[in-house]
Enzyme design. Structure first.
Site, PDB file in Angstrom:
ATOM      1  N   SER A 136       0.828  -1.211   0.000  1.00  0.00           N
ATOM      2  CA  SER A 136       0.000   0.000   0.000  1.00  0.00           C
ATOM      3  C   SER A 136       0.861   1.258   0.000  1.00  0.00           C
ATOM      4  O   SER A 136       1.601   1.512  -0.922  1.00  0.00           O
ATOM      5  CB  SER A 136      -0.979  -0.034   1.169  1.00  0.00           C
ATOM      6  OG  SER A 136      -1.981   0.942   1.028  1.00  0.00           O
TER       7      SER A 136
ATOM      8  N   ASP B 296      -2.198   6.596  -3.754  1.00  0.00           N
ATOM      9  CA  ASP B 296      -1.037   5.856  -3.267  1.00  0.00           C
ATOM     10  C   ASP B 296      -0.749   4.700  -4.234  1.00  0.00           C
ATOM     11  O   ASP B 296      -1.459   4.520  -5.225  1.00  0.00           O
ATOM     12  CB  ASP B 296      -1.268   5.377  -1.833  1.00  0.00           C
ATOM     13  CG  ASP B 296      -2.417   4.385  -1.702  1.00  0.00           C
ATOM     14  OD1 ASP B 296      -3.287   4.364  -2.593  1.00  0.00           O
ATOM     15  OD2 ASP B 296      -2.447   3.633  -0.712  1.00  0.00           O
TER      16      ASP B 296
ATOM     17  N   ASP C 142      -1.196   1.486  -4.395  1.00  0.00           N
ATOM     18  CA  ASP C 142      -2.187   0.465  -4.745  1.00  0.00           C
ATOM     19  C   ASP C 142      -3.562   1.058  -5.004  1.00  0.00           C
ATOM     20  O   ASP C 142      -4.538   0.344  -5.183  1.00  0.00           O
ATOM     21  CB  ASP C 142      -2.234  -0.658  -3.711  1.00  0.00           C
ATOM     22  CG  ASP C 142      -2.877  -0.250  -2.399  1.00  0.00           C
ATOM     23  OD1 ASP C 142      -2.800   0.941  -2.039  1.00  0.00           O
ATOM     24  OD2 ASP C 142      -3.459  -1.122  -1.721  1.00  0.00           O
TER      25      ASP C 142
END
Length: 440
Positions: free
Chosen positions: A96, A234, A236
């Site tokens: 992430s 971000d 992901d």
């Protein structure tokens, strides 16, 4: 460096805590735990992704799974596709918002949700009991390549529709999994798209979190090109930050506020967020006469509560917007579409809409301290700061002039400190004192 394994998944620094062998074992055990026949997988763009994906596929093949490989896709696309093709589970190879040296696994159940606390606890016990034990299938699993982003975009547009023609949007996708998906979605909705960091990159061209100090180039792009709005995500593509038409980053906290404002204006209902999210959520829900529930931090906790109370929208103040009609997960694609609908239908500048909300000052800090160290400091913190206390997740203190949330992170070996007040000097003073106590 140790692995971090919790309700947010498995994370670690590659080759120091997280190895291909560990990824293979966890994938195998997850498939066995979920009794998987068909599983959907995807990954973000970080450099360790290909090696870890091969390891994950080895583990899943050992379990005899049919593997639907989406390739590089936003995390919410994997959850969407688990439901779309009625798979028994999903698995995302991503860390992430963590830096490139990190990677991890996110575990998804057959409903297209991340494992909740109950499921995680059961999975954790299963791992402890079975780690190191191999249960080979007589017929190995197979891998199928599959495209999922188109279905995800189609689901969003069919639900929310298009926007008025000519809205100009800047995008900073940090070279991550949303680098193609987000521009494609916004073009489909009728926007003019201006790209920044929208090529897949093994190394992120800016800090991975879409926070103000990391998205200065997007702010300049929006201002220079006189765009209507900017979106940053971000790696992901589950967190969304917004830049207004003047090139000012308005903060991740307001992403959920803006999305909630639009959805409640169309239909009243229950809203869920976490204990760390801005007090402007109370303002928005009271504006429409709707109930608001708060949960422990962690997407799985918010989603579990949303399901229990039949919420129509929810999410977290880190830019995580959860709209159940599309996805029971933080979804930057869906969040961007909702916010575009807001400015399109109200025909107002994004800065004008934000100016209508009450002003709060929020400070987010983190201190390097483990959970045990935090527990030793708890009594001192409670003596020093007075107010209404919640112990549901670390310590949350609601005082007359501010609120505080101090808790161990689910994803990093740090203590997170979040506070908000109407006066900047008040919250700055409080946060400074907390840092001194935790660092002492």
């Amino acid at each position: 460096m140790p692995l971090i394994f919790g309700v947010s998944g498995l994370r670690g620094v590659v080759d120091k805590g997280l190895t291909p062998e560990i990824a293979q074992d966890y994938a195998l055990l997850f498939a066995q735990f979920m009794k998987v026949k068909r599983i959907v997988i995807g990954r973000d763009t970080r450099g360790s992704g290909p090696v870890l994906k091969k390891a994950v596929i080895r583990g899943l093949k050992t379990a005899g799974c049919e593997i639907i490989d989406l390739g590089i896709v936003p995390t919410p696309t994997v959850l969407f596709m688990v439901r779309k093709i009625r798979a028994q589970a999903g698995l995302v190879i991503t860390a992430s918002h963590n830096p490139e040296k990190w990677n991890g696994l996110k575990f998804i159940d057959n409903k297209g949700n991340f494992l909740d606390e109950k499921q995680f606890n059961q999975f954790s016990k299963f791992i402890q009991k079975n780690i190191g034990i191999r249960h080979y299938k007589s017929i190995p699993g197979v891998v199928q390549k599959y495209s999922g982003v188109g279905f995800h975009i189609e689901g969003i547009v069919s639900n929310l529709g298009s926007v008025r023609k000519g809205i100009k949007v800047g995008i900073d996708a940090v070279g991550g999994a949303g680098a193609q998906a987000l521009p494609n979605l916004l073009r489909t909705m009728g926007c003019q798209v201006y790209r920044l960091n929208c090529r897949y990159s093994r190394q992120f061209p800016r800090g991975p979190e879409p926070i103000p100090r990391n998205i200065k180039d997007l702010c300049q792009l929006v201002k220079l090109k006189k765009l209507d709005i900017g979106f940053a995500v971000d790696p992901d593509c589950d967190r969304l930050a917004v830049v207004d038409e003047d090139g000012h980053p308005i903060g991740e906290e307001l992403s959920l506020v803006l999305a909630t404002d639009y959805i409640l204006s169309r239909r009243k209902g229950v809203v869920v967020t976490n204990l760390s999210t801005t007090a402007r959520m109370e303002y928005i829900t009271k504006k429409y006469g709707c109930p608001l529930y708060r949960t422990k931090v962690g997407e799985a906790n918010v989603v579990a509560k949303m399901r229990r109370v039949n919420a129509i929208i929810g999410g977290e103040g880190n830019g995580g917007i959860i709209y159940p009609k599309i996805n029971f997960t933080r979804d930057a694609l869906t969040g961007a579409a909702i916010i575009l609908k807001l400015i399109s239908e109200r025909d107002k500048k994004i800065s004008t809409i934000v100016a209508e909300y009450p002003r709060y000052y929020m400070i987010k800090k983190k201190v390097k301290l483990d959970r045990q160290g935090f527990e030793r400091k708890e009594k001192l913190l409670l003596r020093r700061f007075m107010g209404r206390v919640s112990r549901v997740d670390g310590i949350r203190i609601s005082a007359r002039d501010y609120w505080l949330h101090i808790r161990p992170s689910n994803t990093e070996p740090v203590i997170r400190i979040i506070g908000e007040a109407k006066m900047k000097s008040v919250i700055e003073d409080v946060i400074l004192k907390i840092e001194m106590i935790l660092n002492k």
